[in-house]
Design a protein around this motif. Sequence first.
Motif, PDB file in Angstrom:
ATOM      1  N   ARG A  32     -33.102  18.791  12.711  1.00  0.00           N
ATOM      2  CA  ARG A  32     -32.704  20.199  12.821  1.00  0.00           C
ATOM      3  C   ARG A  32     -31.402  20.346  13.615  1.00  0.00           C
ATOM      4  N   TYR A  33     -31.317  19.548  14.699  1.00  0.00           N
ATOM      5  CA  TYR A  33     -30.220  19.725  15.646  1.00  0.00           C
ATOM      6  C   TYR A  33     -28.974  18.973  15.190  1.00  0.00           C
ATOM      7  N   GLY A  34     -29.159  17.838  14.545  1.00  0.00           N
ATOM      8  CA  GLY A  34     -28.022  17.072  14.056  1.00  0.00           C
ATOM      9  C   GLY A  34     -27.694  15.864  14.910  1.00  0.00           C
TER      10      GLY A  34
ATOM     11  N   THR B  64     -10.859  19.312  11.721  1.00  0.00           N
ATOM     12  CA  THR B  64     -11.876  18.861  10.765  1.00  0.00           C
ATOM     13  C   THR B  64     -12.479  20.073  10.061  1.00  0.00           C
ATOM     14  N   TRP B  65     -12.831  19.875   8.808  1.00  0.00           N
ATOM     15  CA  TRP B  65     -13.381  20.965   8.010  1.00  0.00           C
ATOM     16  C   TRP B  65     -14.667  20.515   7.338  1.00  0.00           C
ATOM     17  N   PRO B  66     -15.734  21.318   7.398  1.00  0.00           N
ATOM     18  CA  PRO B  66     -15.883  22.580   8.127  1.00  0.00           C
ATOM     19  C   PRO B  66     -15.859  22.366   9.648  1.00  0.00           C
ATOM     20  N   PRO B  67     -15.581  23.438  10.412  1.00  0.00           N
ATOM     21  CA  PRO B  67     -15.402  23.296  11.852  1.00  0.00           C
ATOM     22  C   PRO B  67     -16.584  22.618  12.541  1.00  0.00           C
ATOM     23  N   ALA B  68     -17.795  22.852  12.072  1.00  0.00           N
ATOM     24  CA  ALA B  68     -18.949  22.151  12.645  1.00  0.00           C
ATOM     25  C   ALA B  68     -19.918  21.836  11.532  1.00  0.00           C
ATOM     26  N   ARG B  69     -20.452  20.614  11.553  1.00  0.00           N
ATOM     27  CA  ARG B  69     -21.365  20.206  10.486  1.00  0.00           C
ATOM     28  C   ARG B  69     -22.825  20.367  10.904  1.00  0.00           C
ATOM     29  N   SER B  70     -23.048  20.582  12.186  1.00  0.00           N
ATOM     30  CA  SER B  70     -24.419  20.770  12.669  1.00  0.00           C
ATOM     31  C   SER B  70     -24.345  21.474  14.017  1.00  0.00           C
ATOM     32  N   VAL B  71     -25.508  21.855  14.511  1.00  0.00           N
ATOM     33  CA  VAL B  71     -25.557  22.490  15.831  1.00  0.00           C
ATOM     34  C   VAL B  71     -25.002  21.510  16.874  1.00  0.00           C
TER      35      VAL B  71
ATOM     36  N   ILE C 237     -21.822  22.170  19.448  1.00  0.00           N
ATOM     37  CA  ILE C 237     -21.912  22.125  20.910  1.00  0.00           C
ATOM     38  C   ILE C 237     -20.959  21.072  21.464  1.00  0.00           C
ATOM     39  N   GLU C 238     -20.908  19.921  20.775  1.00  0.00           N
ATOM     40  CA  GLU C 238     -20.025  18.865  21.270  1.00  0.00           C
ATOM     41  C   GLU C 238     -18.563  19.298  21.205  1.00  0.00           C
ATOM     42  N   ARG C 239     -18.206  20.030  20.151  1.00  0.00           N
ATOM     43  CA  ARG C 239     -16.817  20.488  20.033  1.00  0.00           C
ATOM     44  C   ARG C 239     -16.478  21.513  21.107  1.00  0.00           C
ATOM     45  N   ALA C 240     -17.478  22.330  21.496  1.00  0.00           N
ATOM     46  CA  ALA C 240     -17.249  23.275  22.593  1.00  0.00           C
ATOM     47  C   ALA C 240     -16.949  22.510  23.878  1.00  0.00           C
TER      48      ALA C 240
END
Lengths: 183, 454
Positions: free
Chosen positions: A15-17, B141-148, B152-155
């Motif tokens: 879910r979280y990745g 990178t596209w899309p900007p985030a591939r998962s939650v 969070i890591e990009r933030a």
Amino acid sequence: MASRVRTLRRWLAGRYGADPLHLLVLLACFTLAGYAASRVVLAGVWVGFVVWFVGAAVIHDLLLYPLYTVADIAVQWRPWRRPRPPAEAAHRASWINYVRVPVGLSALLLLIWFPLVFRLSERTYRASVALDTTPYLGRWLLVTGVLFAGSALAYAIRLRRQRAARERTRRASRPGNPPKIGH
Amino acid sequence: MRGDPVPEKPGAQRGQDGGGSAPGSIGSWLRAHPPPGPFRPDFWRSPLRGPWLTSVFGLVLLAGIPIIAITGLLSYAAYNPWLPGNDTTPERGLLGFYFFDWPTWPAWLYRVMQGAHVILGLTLIPVLLAKLWSVIPKLFTWPPARSVADAIERASLLLLVGGAVFEFATGVLNIQLFYTVFPFSFYPAHLYGAWIFIAAFAVHVAVKLPRMVRALRSRSLRGELRTGLDGTRPEPPDPGGLVATRPAEPSVSRRGLLGFVGGGSLLIFGLSVGQTLDGPLRRTALLSPHGRVYGPGPNDFQVNKSAAAMGVDPAGAGPGWRLELAGTHLTRLSRADLLALPLYTYALPIACVEGWSTQQTWTGVRLADLARLAGMVPGLAEVYVESLERGGAFSEASLSARQVADPRSLLALRVNGADLSFDHGYPARIIVPNAPGVHNTKWVRRLSFRPPTG
């Protein structure tokens, strides 16, 4: 029990990745950063702080980086030049770095020391050091000059060596054989 | 190791299948339709970008940034912020958890520490810029985030990049005294910015370390240093997307790029390290704010805060000057009275938070002797020092009982055999071994001894 924990962990990861540990570490990071940020608020300087903090990333990523990349492309862009055979195109790489290195290093020094070079902090500097910042422009130019002179000298030596190497191959090769291009 | 690395964690493969969006969903549509320009992978052409190169720069920063962070945090402790009047960031809260009674020994510690903090910081700027250059495609990178997890890591990367550039920029501008651009006081901004950066840096290392080690093992440094332009090929395609999908012809080898970055570091180091040295090498500090040469006289060494700028009235420092000594009773001493007391001479460094330092030979009265004159017992008395300067940030400072008791802690009257010059604190200044320069108060007006705090 152990297998159930593993299943839960895998479900969470799906879910979280990422592994739940990833989330835990990042939450720890945001907690510490958030606490430090709360101190900035208490210090009463948060507006300027946020502007500078976000501005720092934006200025690097969307201004400084594009600027030096475009400069690098522009130096090499010669639309009027005829396309050259691959052997000569490979030779072209040899001069660009003799420009890149002195320009890059000189720009780097300016990026760091521009307040001194352009005398932007003259009043506070004089108050602190009891001298003025007059010498810094000259010093930066001097270092820049030495970098360019050194680069030009290195390029001249390289051209000479290349020519000498070509002469040698030409002399060594029997007539009728095409001369090899030395590197 | 050269083949496709097997991800160790589920999160490492989010580049391929994270997020779990089904075909036909918004996620997969977004992925298939990146905006033009830098969001398209084939926009990035450098044949040198790749996990190995990024990891080399990362390794250098991993070695250097902890040294800068630790010396910086220790510098805050060196101010003895728990003493009255010494804390420039009183809202620090828990961030002062590590404070301790700052030692007076070894006398050169603060000099080496702050020199390392500033000079190493300057030296790492090219490496930081190179590291940011090497990963810049990841910004788009596209899309900007591939998962939650990815989001969070990009933030946290905004905190990392913003924090890094913020800390280096505020430090570089501060040592050049370019305060007018700061919408904040330097001390709180640089300190709290550092904690945000440290938090993001630690997490970045924790998350990326396995990948860094794997990438470093994928090529040999020695092999790269032997490879010229002719043999330079792109790194094999990586799941992280650093390696160009449509690489241009290389115009510089990896060896050349590493040499360029290292050469930049060496150049900055060579032109600034002189401000931490004495003797002829000081003249090499051509591009550093406080490596100036004043002349050959006994008082011709680096000035920090001139008398005129600090509003010190020459009349107040003239023959009418008296040192007020407060303890169990109040005593007033003229400069002649002080010179009649036992005088001691020590060679001690004066080292600034801004990284410059110089060692000079100081002659004066021991602070311990002055404490006794005020009716106090050295070791059981700290002192509050007040200056003639008007409104300066450090016109007042506290010295700890340990600092007062050290026999080398002086109220200096002379330097290098001559009277102090006005800019160096005439009629009298404090010199304490291993203390930050700003605590060596100049133009001392009053010493108030009191029992130790806390």
